[in-house]
Design a protein around this motif. Structure first.
Motif, PDB file in Angstrom:
ATOM      1  N   ASP A  30       0.844  -1.197   0.000  1.00 47.87           N
ATOM      2  CA  ASP A  30       0.000   0.000   0.000  1.00 47.87           C
ATOM      3  C   ASP A  30       0.882   1.251   0.000  1.00 47.87           C
ATOM      4  OD1 ASP A  30      -1.825   2.016   0.464  1.00 47.87           O
ATOM      5  OD2 ASP A  30      -2.884   0.939   2.049  1.00 47.87           O
ATOM      6  N   ASP A  31       0.580   2.189  -0.886  1.00 54.72           N
ATOM      7  CA  ASP A  31       1.366   3.430  -0.967  1.00 54.72           C
ATOM      8  C   ASP A  31       1.265   4.278   0.298  1.00 54.72           C
ATOM      9  OD1 ASP A  31       2.371   2.890  -3.456  1.00 54.72           O
ATOM     10  OD2 ASP A  31       0.764   3.918  -4.528  1.00 54.72           O
ATOM     11  N   SER A  32       0.270   3.990   1.135  1.00 57.15           N
ATOM     12  CA  SER A  32       0.103   4.799   2.346  1.00 57.15           C
ATOM     13  C   SER A  32       0.989   4.324   3.497  1.00 57.15           C
ATOM     14  CB  SER A  32      -1.363   4.771   2.797  1.00 57.15           C
ATOM     15  OG  SER A  32      -1.739   3.463   3.184  1.00 57.15           O
ATOM     16  N   ALA A  33       1.784   3.270   3.279  1.00 57.92           N
ATOM     17  CA  ALA A  33       2.684   2.794   4.329  1.00 57.92           C
ATOM     18  C   ALA A  33       3.633   3.911   4.746  1.00 57.92           C
ATOM     19  CB  ALA A  33       3.475   1.590   3.833  1.00 57.92           C
ATOM     20  N   THR A  34       3.813   4.067   6.062  1.00 54.82           N
ATOM     21  CA  THR A  34       4.611   5.164   6.600  1.00 54.82           C
ATOM     22  C   THR A  34       6.046   4.733   6.871  1.00 54.82           C
ATOM     23  OG1 THR A  34       4.110   4.628   8.892  1.00 54.82           O
ATOM     24  CG2 THR A  34       2.525   6.031   7.716  1.00 54.82           C
ATOM     25  N   ALA A  35       6.886   5.717   7.182  1.00 48.62           N
ATOM     26  CA  ALA A  35       8.264   5.425   7.552  1.00 48.62           C
ATOM     27  C   ALA A  35       8.312   4.569   8.812  1.00 48.62           C
ATOM     28  CB  ALA A  35       9.029   6.725   7.764  1.00 48.62           C
ATOM     29  N   ASN A  36       7.366   4.803   9.736  1.00 49.32           N
ATOM     30  CA  ASN A  36       7.315   4.001  10.951  1.00 49.32           C
ATOM     31  C   ASN A  36       6.967   2.548  10.637  1.00 49.32           C
ATOM     32  OD1 ASN A  36       7.274   3.789  13.932  1.00 49.32           O
ATOM     33  ND2 ASN A  36       5.111   3.284  13.595  1.00 49.32           N
ATOM     34  N   ASP A  37       6.053   2.358   9.668  1.00 48.72           N
ATOM     35  CA  ASP A  37       5.719   1.003   9.229  1.00 48.72           C
ATOM     36  C   ASP A  37       6.966   0.280   8.732  1.00 48.72           C
ATOM     37  OD1 ASP A  37       2.976   1.265   9.733  1.00 48.72           O
ATOM     38  OD2 ASP A  37       2.620   2.147   7.766  1.00 48.72           O
ATOM     39  N   ARG A  38       7.736   0.963   7.927  1.00 46.87           N
ATOM     40  CA  ARG A  38       8.914   0.336   7.344  1.00 46.87           C
ATOM     41  C   ARG A  38       9.981   0.064   8.406  1.00 46.87           C
ATOM     42  NH1 ARG A  38       7.241   3.837   3.115  1.00 46.87           N
ATOM     43  NH2 ARG A  38       8.604   5.536   3.784  1.00 46.87           N
ATOM     44  N   ALA A  39      10.074   0.936   9.411  1.00 46.70           N
ATOM     45  CA  ALA A  39      11.016   0.713  10.500  1.00 46.70           C
ATOM     46  C   ALA A  39      10.611  -0.520  11.320  1.00 46.70           C
ATOM     47  CB  ALA A  39      11.091   1.940  11.395  1.00 46.70           C
ATOM     48  N   GLU A  40       9.294  -0.660  11.578  1.00 47.46           N
ATOM     49  CA  GLU A  40       8.810  -1.819  12.319  1.00 47.46           C
ATOM     50  C   GLU A  40       9.018  -3.103  11.503  1.00 47.46           C
ATOM     51  OE1 GLU A  40       4.939  -1.593  14.012  1.00 47.46           O
ATOM     52  OE2 GLU A  40       5.130   0.528  14.519  1.00 47.46           O
ATOM     53  N   PHE A  41       8.829  -2.983  10.206  1.00 45.69           N
ATOM     54  CA  PHE A  41       9.039  -4.131   9.328  1.00 45.69           C
ATOM     55  C   PHE A  41      10.498  -4.576   9.379  1.00 45.69           C
ATOM     56  CE2 PHE A  41      10.460  -5.351   4.971  1.00 45.69           C
ATOM     57  CZ  PHE A  41       9.932  -6.640   4.970  1.00 45.69           C
ATOM     58  N   ARG A  42      11.406  -3.609   9.327  1.00 46.49           N
ATOM     59  CA  ARG A  42      12.831  -3.952   9.391  1.00 46.49           C
ATOM     60  C   ARG A  42      13.150  -4.631  10.717  1.00 46.49           C
ATOM     61  NH1 ARG A  42      17.872  -0.665   7.089  1.00 46.49           N
ATOM     62  NH2 ARG A  42      19.538  -1.876   8.027  1.00 46.49           N
ATOM     63  N   SER A  43      12.562  -4.150  11.799  1.00 44.14           N
ATOM     64  CA  SER A  43      12.776  -4.759  13.106  1.00 44.14           C
ATOM     65  C   SER A  43      12.266  -6.196  13.123  1.00 44.14           C
ATOM     66  CB  SER A  43      12.068  -3.934  14.182  1.00 44.14           C
ATOM     67  OG  SER A  43      12.165  -4.559  15.444  1.00 44.14           O
ATOM     68  N   TRP A  44      11.109  -6.429  12.487  1.00 46.39           N
ATOM     69  CA  TRP A  44      10.554  -7.785  12.405  1.00 46.39           C
ATOM     70  C   TRP A  44      11.492  -8.697  11.615  1.00 46.39           C
ATOM     71  CZ3 TRP A  44       8.831 -10.572   8.080  1.00 46.39           C
ATOM     72  CH2 TRP A  44       8.132 -11.757   8.374  1.00 46.39           C
ATOM     73  N   LEU A  45      12.042  -8.215  10.523  1.00 43.65           N
ATOM     74  CA  LEU A  45      12.978  -9.011   9.729  1.00 43.65           C
ATOM     75  C   LEU A  45      14.197  -9.408  10.543  1.00 43.65           C
ATOM     76  CD1 LEU A  45      13.138  -7.280   6.211  1.00 43.65           C
ATOM     77  CD2 LEU A  45      12.256  -9.560   6.718  1.00 43.65           C
ATOM     78  N   GLU A  46      14.693  -8.478  11.338  1.00 44.44           N
ATOM     79  CA  GLU A  46      15.944  -8.710  12.062  1.00 44.44           C
ATOM     80  C   GLU A  46      15.776  -9.664  13.243  1.00 44.44           C
ATOM     81  OE1 GLU A  46      16.985  -4.694  12.926  1.00 44.44           O
ATOM     82  OE2 GLU A  46      18.244  -4.488  11.138  1.00 44.44           O
TER      83      GLU A  46
END
Length: 314
Positions: A30-46
């Motif tokens: 979704d284009d509405s994904a925020t920078a915070n969403d992406r930061a949380e996603f990176r944390s989940w990956l790690e």
């Protein structure tokens, strides 16, 4: 609202990594994904290499579909841009992607593609019926008749020949026909041998079982189960061009249907995954399987490409 969404949809103690990965994929699409969403996603990956590998597989399917003419290229450009902005692509690359590459067995004598079946007359007059995405190789000599099941599932109608036993090998398992009709299939839970007529002797390195008509056995974790009464007609209904499910958990239905079409199917709701359903699916119309499923059940299907489909309760 975003934080609540993550707690409900991607809890840390959720063991279904595939479902978590698909939820993240749908959110970041979704284009509405925020920078915070992406930061949380990176944390989940790690948090785990399993997270990286599972999400990587979804990413591979998505990017792999970009070569298909029916997929709009703009959608893939936007997706790539989004992933790069979140740093996820670099993480996936550093982990080596971890995705499976699907290759046909090089030595197969006969094979079927996804959604295909085939009926083959073997050199001795026996018949082999191959299910979807299946492959066999033959070793027929003056003293033996051996078929190696390399992938998928096959049903055998064996021609009598007392001087040459008919044996189907599959990994560590050998199935010797003492009659005429039986199937051997590689499934998620293990190797299943089901007998439609007469008897089959099934042997592993440490065990042996005589499996009679109307019974099946499962070989998993180096153990061979005791023969169990089985509705063989329902289990082998693919031979008649259909799949029959009777009070079957929906996630098992989806896992079976996934073998008949390309791409990945993921059930996004745990209650829906456990729900028993009874349905008959015509696999001869493989291109409409999902459409028929949506019409026959209270579900909503979201296809993000020909290679990724998410299934939600309606």
């Amino acid at each position: 609202m975003r934080e609540t969404f993550h707690r409900e949809r991607c809890p840390n103690d959720d063991k279904d990594v595939s479902r978590q990965a698909a939820e993240w994929f749908a959110l970041l699409l979704d284009d509405s994904a925020t920078a915070n969403d992406r930061a949380e996603f990176r944390s989940w990956l790690e948090r785990s290499p399993d997270h990286v590998a599972t999400y990587s597989e979804l990413e591979r399917l998505w990017l792999g579909a970009s070569a298909l003419p029916e997929v709009l290229p703009n959608a893939f450009l936007k997706r790539r841009k989004l992933l790069k902005s979140g740093g996820a692509l670099a993480i996936l690359a550093a982990a080596g992607a971890g995705s499976a590459i699907y290759l046909w067995p090089a030595a197969a004598d006969y094979r079927t593609g996804v959604g295909e079946t085939a009926r083959i007359t073997l050199p001795d007059g026996s018949i082999a019926e191959l299910s979807t995405a299946s492959a066999i190789s033959l070793m027929f000599t003056t003293g033996q008749r051996q078929v190696i099941l390399q992938q998928g599932e096959a049903f055998f109608t064996v021609a009598p020949d007392a001087s040459r036993p008919f044996v189907v090998g599959c990994r560590q398992l050998n199935s010797t026909a003492l009659g005429t009709q039986f199937s051997v299939g590689i499934h998620e839970e293990g190797i299943v041998v089901a007998v439609a007529q007469h008897t089959v002797r099934v042997s592993s390195p440490s065990q042996e079982q005589a499996v009679s008509e109307g019974q099946s056995v499962l070989f998993a974790n180096d153990r061979l189960s005791a023969p169990a009464q089985t509705d063989v007609g329902t289990q082998l209904s693919w031979r008649d061009g259909k799949l029959v499910f009777i009070s079957t958990p929906f996630e098992e239905v989806v896992a079976t249907l996934a073998k008949w079409q390309r791409g990945k199917l993921i059930v996004m709701d745990k209650a829906l995954a456990r729900r028993p359903v009874s349905i008959i699916v015509d696999v001869r119309r493989a291109g409409r399987i999902l459409e028929n499923l949506e019409h026959g059940l209270p579900i909503r299907i979201a296809s993000y490409s020909p290679w990724l489909t998410l299934i939600y309760p309606q």
